[in-house]
Structure formats: C-alpha cells, structure tokens
Design an enzyme around this catalytic site. Structure first.
Site, mmCIF file in Angstrom:
data_model
loop_
_atom_site.group_PDB
_atom_site.id
_atom_site.type_symbol
_atom_site.label_atom_id
_atom_site.label_comp_id
_atom_site.label_asym_id
_atom_site.label_seq_id
_atom_site.Cartn_x
_atom_site.Cartn_y
_atom_site.Cartn_z
ATOM 1 N N GLU A 192 0.837 -1.216 0.000
ATOM 2 C CA GLU A 192 0.000 0.000 0.000
ATOM 3 C C GLU A 192 0.863 1.254 0.000
ATOM 4 O OE1 GLU A 192 -4.055 -1.768 1.977
ATOM 5 O OE2 GLU A 192 -2.804 -0.561 3.270
ATOM 6 N N GLU A 388 -5.719 -8.004 -1.280
ATOM 7 C CA GLU A 388 -6.370 -8.005 0.032
ATOM 8 C C GLU A 388 -7.838 -7.666 -0.142
ATOM 9 O OE1 GLU A 388 -4.629 -5.539 3.132
ATOM 10 O OE2 GLU A 388 -2.609 -6.042 2.461
HETATM 11 C C1 BG6 Z 1 -4.396 -3.103 4.837
HETATM 12 C C2 BG6 Z 1 -3.044 -3.598 5.290
HETATM 13 O O1 BG6 Z 1 -4.377 -1.705 4.915
HETATM 14 O O2 BG6 Z 1 -5.508 -3.411 5.602
HETATM 15 C C3 BG6 Z 1 -3.083 -4.770 6.257
HETATM 16 O O3 BG6 Z 1 -2.233 -3.915 4.191
HETATM 17 C C4 BG6 Z 1 -4.195 -4.558 7.235
HETATM 18 O O4 BG6 Z 1 -1.824 -4.887 6.860
HETATM 19 C C5 BG6 Z 1 -5.513 -4.525 6.493
HETATM 20 O O5 BG6 Z 1 -4.234 -5.485 8.274
HETATM 21 C C6 BG6 Z 1 -6.718 -4.384 7.393
HETATM 22 O O6 BG6 Z 1 -6.539 -3.289 8.223
HETATM 23 P P1 BG6 Z 1 -6.669 -3.396 9.809
HETATM 24 O O7 BG6 Z 1 -6.237 -2.112 10.303
HETATM 25 O O8 BG6 Z 1 -8.099 -3.711 10.028
HETATM 26 O O9 BG6 Z 1 -5.791 -4.527 10.228
#
Ligand code: BG6
Length: 487
Positions: A192, A388
């Site tokens: 990201e 993701e």
């Molecule tokens: C993304 C990241 O922004 O979102 C991850 O690459 C992260 O590392 C995921 O865990 C979800 O965000 P969060 O803050 O809910 O863990």
C-alpha cells in the site's frame, strides 16, 4: 446456487504480513520494527481512531527513550514463526493455491548496517516457502509491509529521505531476490505505497517532530514517495535477470464516488482520485508523473518540487508488470464541510447512504470492486490481482469451538461474484488473496479482536489464550467454493 466461471489458472489464496503474524520479535537475531513499538490502546468507539493518532508522538518519544510500557501485540502476532506448518496445512486444506506473506527486513538485516544477512532469518523464510511448495502453493512476497526497522529510524532519522536508507533497502531487496527467486514467483516491493508514503513516521521511517507543519509533512511525503518509486524501479531493473518472477505494485485502492450528481462534487471526486490513486498508478505503470502532479504538489506544499532527470528516466524504463491492490470499502466525496463521515482506511471519509458498514465503520460495497477492476484495466491494461479483501468482525468461539460467520461468507461471496462479473466485462484479473486466511493482529488498531480470518486463533488483545487454531464456518464454505465455484 450460482456457478461462476473462473479460469483454471486463477489464483486463490490468503494474505498476511510479517508484523501481524510472526511474533518471535527478538528470536534468532531479529530486531524491533516500528509496528512492534506500537502498544495496545483500548478503543471505546471502534470507528473513532483519533485516540490512536493523538498518542502517536508519545509512543515514538517513549520508544526512542527506551521506555516500553504496556502490551505490544505485534511482538507476538499469532506465533506463525513456530506454527507455520500447521497454518500452511490449513490453507492447503481450504483449497488455496497461493499464499501472500511478507519478509521482515529486520529479520534479514537486524542492525540495519550489517554487512552480511542474518542466516537464521534467511533459513526461516526458506523453510516457510518450501512448506508452501510442498503444499502446492504459489508464493507472493511483499518486501516491506509497514514494518520499517526501529534501529534504522534511530541511526538515520531522515528515513527514506536519506539516500543511505534507499541503498540499504536495495541491498535487502537484492539479497532476498537472490535467495528466493527460485521459489517465490510474485513480488511486491511496498505494501500500500499510497498509505505508507503519507504516514511519514511509520511508513517512511522519518523521526517524529511535533513542530512540523502540515505542508512540511506533505513535502516529506512527496519526496519520500519519489524515493520509494525510484527504489522500486531499481528493483524491477535488477530483477530482469530472473526469468520466472513477476513484480507488481501494491496500492490501497481508495475507491470513492461523488456523493451525488452535483458537478462540484463530481469534480472534487475526480481530484481526490488523482491524488489518492491515479498519480501513483501512473508513475508505477506508465512510468511518468501525470500532468496534474505539479499542481497537486503546489497545493499540498506551497512549493515546486523537481526530480532528478536520471531518476525520471529510470522510472520510465522500469514499470511494474502487474497491479495489485487491497479493496475493503468505498466512500463518497462532497465539497460540503459538514458531510456525514465514517471511518475509512486510516482517515475519516464520506458516508454512503446506500451502504452498510462494519463495527469499524468500513462501508461494504462489493459492486465497487467490479467498478475498480474495470477502471484500472481501462486505464492501465496490465494484469490485475486483488491482494487483500475481507471483513473485520468481533467474534468468539461457540460451544462447538467454531464461529458461525455467515456475514463473512456473505461478504466474500458477494465480492467474488463481482470479480466473476469483471472477468465477463473483459478485465484481466488473475488472482485473489483474501485478508485473511487466519485471524491476526490488526494493522491500524493492534487488536486481535478485529478478526478477519477463515480460521479463528485463540488469542485475545493481550495475547492470553492457547493460540490454537479453529476453522470457522467460512473455512468450510471456502473449501466447498473452491471445488464447485458455486456461490
Ligand atoms: C491493509 C493492510 O491496509 O488493511 C493490512 O495492508 C491490514 O496490513 C488490512 O491489516 C486491514 O486493516 P486493519 O487495520 O483492520 O488490520
């Protein structure tokens, strides 16, 4: 039931990151990273992260003075370091054929300036990769997933603005490419990149300074970001000697719509997309800063910033081969300062009256994924990968040691359906790694309670628990989906 038409070659799997799963923060020579100096802070209102942001400077100050108090969840993760075989076996059982994970820079070069890499660190990742291969899984590695080494911040307070840091990162990147290009096919230099560069301390490793103005911070971001782009291009150039690997970029796709058809809002949304999305993809895929970049810089910093001609040439000649991005939610844009807000990825963002949100305020929008896939394919015409996508929920085990997470099945199946539709639209998308196959520590809030996995992990926010793994209902659903492609 609806049958979807994914090609046989489509990659299905899960994504994780070192600081959120590994634990073993001081084992086998590893040193601390920035996420491992972030203590756990209870949040009363989960959709309001202001408490975390307000404490940021104090956290850094304490850590730099060697004061560590409280619990540091990312030092423990889910103990993947010791339990990876069990976890990979479960991923395989779920039917996954790719695993996205990251390598921790501080495990490979613990003291930042080490001449030689830490052999224990190299061996750990080799073992994990071999385990994936034994289980017929492709591997996607992120070289840097929000885990800048703490030692490096201490010795080089300017972080990514210091040419020495770029040099050290390139040494690390080349070391792991040389070590693992035979076994790891997909590589993402920076997780990201559009979030990392705008979190100047945590992302760029720049020493905190409470006197820094907003414009000065933005200037650091823009200069630091340029250095990340250049380092990435140098990695692409170096990696050309390996014939079987592919390098992609990784973006948090900040999907937004104009709140309504009022032209001023439509224009505001277009500007926001330029700043938060397109200027990044343009540099990494088209190899050049867009025409509007100069104006953005002026607006953000009140300055003109120019870059070295040789570096611009390097960017032009070494674009990334594919786009990967995270997609969790969408938001709306309006010029009205009183627009209703919800929590977005890090900052508050506009509400959408048509969407529901998670407990953390992230608005659920499967159709937005199809929209983004089309948008990116139209603009860049390189293969796309969803690296993701998932939903964070408060969950507990029931009497049968399971979790009936129908909402996750609903979330995942609706997003997957939209990928299928995007394929039918003609988009070239070749894989999907959900966030995440297994519960882990949240990146933004350090909570274990914000659970994303198909597999429940028995740890609470303070790392109490057995650490045992329990497949949720969604695990069995995914396993069936992989066999039938029916939702
Ligand atoms: C993304 C990241 O922004 O979102 C991850 O690459 C992260 O590392 C995921 O865990 C979800 O965000 P969060 O803050 O809910 O863990």
């Amino acid at each position: 039931m609806k049958k979807l038409n994914f090609p046989k070659s489509f990659l299905w799997g899960g994504a994780t990151s070192a600081a959120q799963i590994e634990g073993a923060w001081n084992i086998d020579g590893k040193s601390l990273t920035l996420p491992e100096i972030q203590p756990f802070i209870e949040l009363k209102d989960k959709s309001d992260l202001s408490k975390l942001h307000n404490e940021r400077n104090i956290i850094f100050k304490n850590a730099l003075e060697g004061k560590f108090e409280g619990h540091y969840p990312k030092r423990f993760g889910i103990d993947f370091y010791h339990r990876y075989k069990e976890d990979i076996a479960l991923f395989k059982e779920a039917g996954m054929n790719i695993f996205r994970m990251s390598i921790s820079w501080a495990r490979i070069f613990p003291n930042a300036f080490d001449e030689k890499p830490n052999l224990n660190g190299l061996k750990f990742y080799r073992d994990v990769f071999e385990e994936c291969k034994k289980n017929n899984m492709e591997i996607m590695v992120t070289m840097s997933h929000f885990d800048y080494p703490f030692e490096l911040m201490k010795s080089n307070p300017k972080g990514w603005l210091d040419p020495k840091v770029k040099e050290l990162f390139l040494k690390y990147a080349k070391t792991i490419l040389d070590e693992y290009a035979d076994i790891v096919k997909y590589w993402l230099p920076f997780n990201e990149i559009n979030i990392g560069a705008f979190a100047v301390e945590a992302g760029l490793g720049i020493m905190p300074d409470s006197k820094r103005t907003e414009a000065e911070t933005k200037e650091l971001s823009i200069k630091g970001l340029h250095n990340l782009f250049v380092a990435q291009a140098e990695i692409v150039k170096y990696a050309k000697k390996f014939k079987n690997i592919k390098l992609g970029c990784m973006m948090a796709d900040m999907t937004t719509y104009s709140l309504d058809c009022n032209p001023v809002n439509v224009l505001a949304n277009m500007k926001r997309e330029q700043i938060l999305k397109f200027m990044f993809y343009d540099v990494m895929i088209k190899g050049k800063y867009p025409g509007y970049f100069k104006n953005i810089v002026k607006t953000l910093t009140n300055k003109e910033i120019t870059f070295d001609e040789n570096e611009l040439k390097l960017l032009k000649e070494n674009p990334l081969e594919f786009i990967s991005f995270s997609y969790y939610m969408s938001n709306t844009v309006s010029t009205d300062p009183n627009q209703e807000k919800t929590q977005g990825n890090l900052t508050a963002a506009g509400k959408n009256p048509f969407l529901k949100a998670t407990d953390w305020g992230w608005q659920i929008d499967p159709i937005g994924l199809r929209y983004v896939l089309n948008q990116l394919w139209d603009r860049y015409e390189v293969p796309l990968f969803i690296s993701e996508n998932g939903i964070g929920v408060l969950e507990t085990l029931n009497e049968e040691n399971a979790v009936n997470d129908d909402y996750r099945i609903d979330y995942l199946s609706k997003h997957i359906e939209q990928i299928d539709l995007a394929l039918k639209d003609g988009v070239d998308v070749f894989g999907y790694t959900m966030w995440t196959p297994i519960d882990l520590v949240s990146a933004s809030t350090c909570e274990m309670a914000k659970r994303y996995g198909l597999i429940f992990v028995d740890y609470d926010d303070y790392h109490n628990g057995t650490g045992n793994r329990y497949p949720k209902k969604s695990f069995n659903w995914f396993k069936e989906f992989i066999k039938t492609k029916e939702i």
